[in-house]
Design a protein around this motif. Structure first.
Motif, PDB file in Angstrom:
ATOM      1  N   GLU A 132     -10.739  -1.430  -7.038  1.00 27.11           N
ATOM      2  CA  GLU A 132     -10.816  -1.819  -5.627  1.00 27.11           C
ATOM      3  C   GLU A 132      -9.406  -1.781  -5.015  1.00 27.11           C
ATOM      4  O   GLU A 132      -8.556  -1.046  -5.494  1.00 27.11           O
ATOM      5  N   ALA A 133      -9.174  -2.583  -3.979  1.00 27.59           N
ATOM      6  CA  ALA A 133      -7.886  -2.538  -3.286  1.00 27.59           C
ATOM      7  C   ALA A 133      -6.734  -2.902  -4.238  1.00 27.59           C
ATOM      8  O   ALA A 133      -6.946  -3.534  -5.279  1.00 27.59           O
ATOM      9  N   ILE A 158      -8.366   4.891 -12.181  1.00 32.64           N
ATOM     10  CA  ILE A 158      -7.011   4.958 -11.636  1.00 32.64           C
ATOM     11  C   ILE A 158      -7.045   5.732 -10.321  1.00 32.64           C
ATOM     12  O   ILE A 158      -7.720   6.753 -10.208  1.00 32.64           O
ATOM     13  N   GLN A 159      -6.315   5.191  -9.328  1.00 34.17           N
ATOM     14  CA  GLN A 159      -6.286   5.821  -7.998  1.00 34.17           C
ATOM     15  C   GLN A 159      -4.959   6.574  -7.827  1.00 34.17           C
ATOM     16  O   GLN A 159      -3.879   5.967  -7.875  1.00 34.17           O
ATOM     17  N   ALA A 160      -5.064   7.888  -7.598  1.00 28.52           N
ATOM     18  CA  ALA A 160      -3.849   8.714  -7.536  1.00 28.52           C
ATOM     19  C   ALA A 160      -2.957   8.352  -6.355  1.00 28.52           C
ATOM     20  O   ALA A 160      -1.772   8.671  -6.352  1.00 28.52           O
ATOM     21  N   TYR A 161      -3.489   7.668  -5.326  1.00 30.30           N
ATOM     22  CA  TYR A 161      -2.631   7.352  -4.170  1.00 30.30           C
ATOM     23  C   TYR A 161      -1.629   6.239  -4.449  1.00 30.30           C
ATOM     24  O   TYR A 161      -0.685   6.060  -3.706  1.00 30.30           O
ATOM     25  N   LEU A 162      -1.781   5.496  -5.536  1.00 31.34           N
ATOM     26  CA  LEU A 162      -0.843   4.388  -5.808  1.00 31.34           C
ATOM     27  C   LEU A 162       0.395   4.900  -6.553  1.00 31.34           C
ATOM     28  O   LEU A 162       0.285   5.670  -7.502  1.00 31.34           O
ATOM     29  N   TYR A 163       1.575   4.420  -6.136  1.00 30.66           N
ATOM     30  CA  TYR A 163       2.810   4.831  -6.830  1.00 30.66           C
ATOM     31  C   TYR A 163       2.774   4.423  -8.301  1.00 30.66           C
ATOM     32  O   TYR A 163       3.328   5.087  -9.151  1.00 30.66           O
ATOM     33  N   TYR A 186      -9.288   2.991  -0.382  1.00 35.75           N
ATOM     34  CA  TYR A 186      -9.025   1.807   0.440  1.00 35.75           C
ATOM     35  C   TYR A 186      -7.842   2.056   1.365  1.00 35.75           C
ATOM     36  O   TYR A 186      -7.080   3.010   1.171  1.00 35.75           O
ATOM     37  N   LYS A 187      -7.690   1.179   2.354  1.00 37.34           N
ATOM     38  CA  LYS A 187      -6.560   1.334   3.272  1.00 37.34           C
ATOM     39  C   LYS A 187      -5.373   0.620   2.652  1.00 37.34           C
ATOM     40  O   LYS A 187      -5.387  -0.591   2.494  1.00 37.34           O
ATOM     41  N   GLU A 188      -4.347   1.367   2.264  1.00 37.64           N
ATOM     42  CA  GLU A 188      -3.191   0.761   1.592  1.00 37.64           C
ATOM     43  C   GLU A 188      -1.920   1.006   2.403  1.00 37.64           C
ATOM     44  O   GLU A 188      -1.810   2.000   3.111  1.00 37.64           O
ATOM     45  N   GLU A 189      -0.954   0.100   2.249  1.00 37.84           N
ATOM     46  CA  GLU A 189       0.329   0.238   2.940  1.00 37.84           C
ATOM     47  C   GLU A 189       1.200   1.272   2.229  1.00 37.84           C
ATOM     48  O   GLU A 189       1.057   1.474   1.019  1.00 37.84           O
ATOM     49  N   ALA A 190       2.150   1.848   2.983  1.00 36.30           N
ATOM     50  CA  ALA A 190       3.056   2.848   2.398  1.00 36.30           C
ATOM     51  C   ALA A 190       3.988   2.216   1.361  1.00 36.30           C
ATOM     52  O   ALA A 190       4.672   2.919   0.622  1.00 36.30           O
ATOM     53  N   THR A 191       4.030   0.893   1.301  1.00 35.37           N
ATOM     54  CA  THR A 191       4.848   0.243   0.269  1.00 35.37           C
ATOM     55  C   THR A 191       4.224   0.404  -1.124  1.00 35.37           C
ATOM     56  O   THR A 191       4.917   0.325  -2.130  1.00 35.37           O
ATOM     57  N   ALA A 193       1.351   2.854  -1.652  1.00 33.56           N
ATOM     58  CA  ALA A 193       0.590   4.102  -1.832  1.00 33.56           C
ATOM     59  C   ALA A 193       1.231   5.254  -1.058  1.00 33.56           C
ATOM     60  O   ALA A 193       1.838   5.036   0.001  1.00 33.56           O
ATOM     61  N   PHE A 194       1.082   6.466  -1.595  1.00 30.64           N
ATOM     62  CA  PHE A 194       1.589   7.643  -0.890  1.00 30.64           C
ATOM     63  C   PHE A 194       0.914   7.723   0.482  1.00 30.64           C
ATOM     64  O   PHE A 194      -0.320   7.654   0.566  1.00 30.64           O
ATOM     65  N   PRO A 195       1.733   7.901   1.528  1.00 30.68           N
ATOM     66  CA  PRO A 195       1.128   7.885   2.865  1.00 30.68           C
ATOM     67  C   PRO A 195       0.489   9.210   3.286  1.00 30.68           C
ATOM     68  O   PRO A 195      -0.331   9.217   4.195  1.00 30.68           O
ATOM     69  N   THR A 196       0.837  10.319   2.662  1.00 28.10           N
ATOM     70  CA  THR A 196       0.273  11.590   3.159  1.00 28.10           C
ATOM     71  C   THR A 196      -0.706  12.167   2.141  1.00 28.10           C
ATOM     72  O   THR A 196      -0.573  11.968   0.930  1.00 28.10           O
ATOM     73  N   LYS A 197      -1.656  12.928   2.680  1.00 27.22           N
ATOM     74  CA  LYS A 197      -2.663  13.550   1.814  1.00 27.22           C
ATOM     75  C   LYS A 197      -2.003  14.537   0.844  1.00 27.22           C
ATOM     76  O   LYS A 197      -2.402  14.650  -0.316  1.00 27.22           O
ATOM     77  N   ARG A 198      -0.967  15.231   1.332  1.00 26.54           N
ATOM     78  CA  ARG A 198      -0.297  16.212   0.476  1.00 26.54           C
ATOM     79  C   ARG A 198       0.274  15.518  -0.777  1.00 26.54           C
ATOM     80  O   ARG A 198       0.121  15.995  -1.903  1.00 26.54           O
ATOM     81  N   GLU A 199       0.891  14.355  -0.555  1.00 27.63           N
ATOM     82  CA  GLU A 199       1.476  13.622  -1.697  1.00 27.63           C
ATOM     83  C   GLU A 199       0.378  13.086  -2.632  1.00 27.63           C
ATOM     84  O   GLU A 199       0.536  13.105  -3.855  1.00 27.63           O
TER      85      GLU A 199
END
Ligand code: FAD
Length: 303
Positions: A132-133, A158-163, A186-191, A193-199
């Motif tokens: 989840e979040a 594991i969520q690939a958007y998390l650093y 989920y909606k995550e802050e740039a602190t 998670a990667f903010p762009t789809k490319r990343e």
């Protein structure tokens, strides 16, 4: 913009109540939600099995507010496991730990996971623990590790958007814990998670290669065609057996790709959600692809 709005709407309780009680709901949710009850969901799993597709059954629902409510979720999952075994479907179940009481007490949640994993073990199958979040990641992985040590039949997500995911994947590979890799919904802050789809896509590909090489029966969960083709090419280049991993997709999404993977001899498992508490799940699917909103509007106008 639209994505953010849809994710914000997914958290509105009043809208959730109103939508879930709407008599028109079935008309626009049926593409993504397999049914309102277990028997409809098992029918959907049986149809998939006949097409050579495995299932992971998800009883829709998130945060519960009391131990008895968590108990109701647990009972529903235990019935789901029995249903899968009775019909010989070879499926798994997927659960969110907030449904099993994670927000109430870690000990209660851990015990509920134990009961589910032990029942799954009796039936020779697995429990997949959804992620989840980001605030839940540490607690969720701790419970996965604890249960893995006892029954070895749980899968982490594991969520690939998390650093942090690169280091989590390294650790889970070392521990031999199976992982489902997704991008993150989920909606995550740039602190965090990667903010762009490319990343996010680049992170996904890098983690996917790592899991294919070093993971324990990883699940590549995505509908991103280029990424799936990369997984196939990479696995062939490295001489990996198609039985050493599986693809996972969501019920109702990219059915063309689903059929193609099965035709090509890959293992595919669909995430099959069912139940009355469909609203947050449904809204996340709309947010992933705002064009789906027009699909919903068209169906409502047609009704
Ligand atoms: C089996 C499975 C389990 C998952 N479990 C979790 C979890 O535990 N935690 C979590 O945070 N997330 C989970 N997700 C959701 C995931 O994080 C993504 O939000 C979702 O899969 C969309 O990402 P994508 O990889 O398909 O790529 P994207 O780049 O978002 O999409 C690629 C293409 O897929 C198609 N597509 C994607 N989504 C949709 C949609 N909703 N409707 C129609 N077409 C679509 C479109 O053609 C799109 O161009 C899961 C996903 C799957 C498949």
């Amino acid at each position: 913009m639209m994505r953010t709005l849809l994710l914000q709407l997914s958290r509105q309780h009043w809208l959730r109540e109103w939508m879930q009680n709407s008599s028109a709901a079935g008309r626009f949710t049926s593409r993504f939600v397999a049914g309102r009850d277990l028997s409809q969901a098992l029918d959907a799993c049986t149809r998939l099995r006949n097409e050579g597709i495995l299932a992971t059954l998800d009883r829709l629902g998130e945060n519960v507010y009391s131990a008895p409510e968590a108990g109701v979720s647990l009972e529903a999952y235990l019935k789901g496991l029995s249903g899968i075994a009775d019909r010989g479907l070879g499926g798994t179940v997927s659960v969110k730990l907030t449904q099993l009481g994670l927000d109430l007490s870690e000990a209660l949640c851990r015990d509920n996971v134990r009961q589910m994993a032990e029942r799954a073990f009796q039936f020779g199958t697995q429990v997949e623990i959804d992620m989840e979040a980001s605030e839940y990641v540490d607690r969720t992985l701790a419970i996965v590790r604890h249960q893995h040590a006892a029954t070895r039949n749980v899968r982490a997500v594991i969520q690939a958007y998390l650093y942090r995911s690169e280091s989590d994947v390294d650790q889970l590979c070392r521990e031999g814990i199976p992982v489902r890799l997704c991008k993150g919904a989920y909606k995550e802050e740039a602190t965090v998670a990667f903010p762009t789809k490319r990343e996010v896509d680049a992170s996904y590909v890098s983690l996917m290669r790592k899991l294919l090489m070093d993971g324990t029966y990883p699940a590549i969960a995505s509908h991103h065609e280029a990424i799936l083709r990369e997984a196939i090419a990479f696995s062939r280049q490295r001489g990996l057996s198609p039985d050493s991993f599986e693809f996972q997709m969501l019920y109702g999404i990219r059915r063309d790709l689903q059929r193609e993977l099965v035709r090509e001899g890959f293992r595919l498992r669909l995430y099959v959600p069912y139940g009355d508490a469909w609203y947050p799940y449904f809204m996340r699917r709309l947010a992933e692809r705002p064009a789906n909103v027009w699909f919903v509007v068209r169906n409502l106008l047609r009704a």
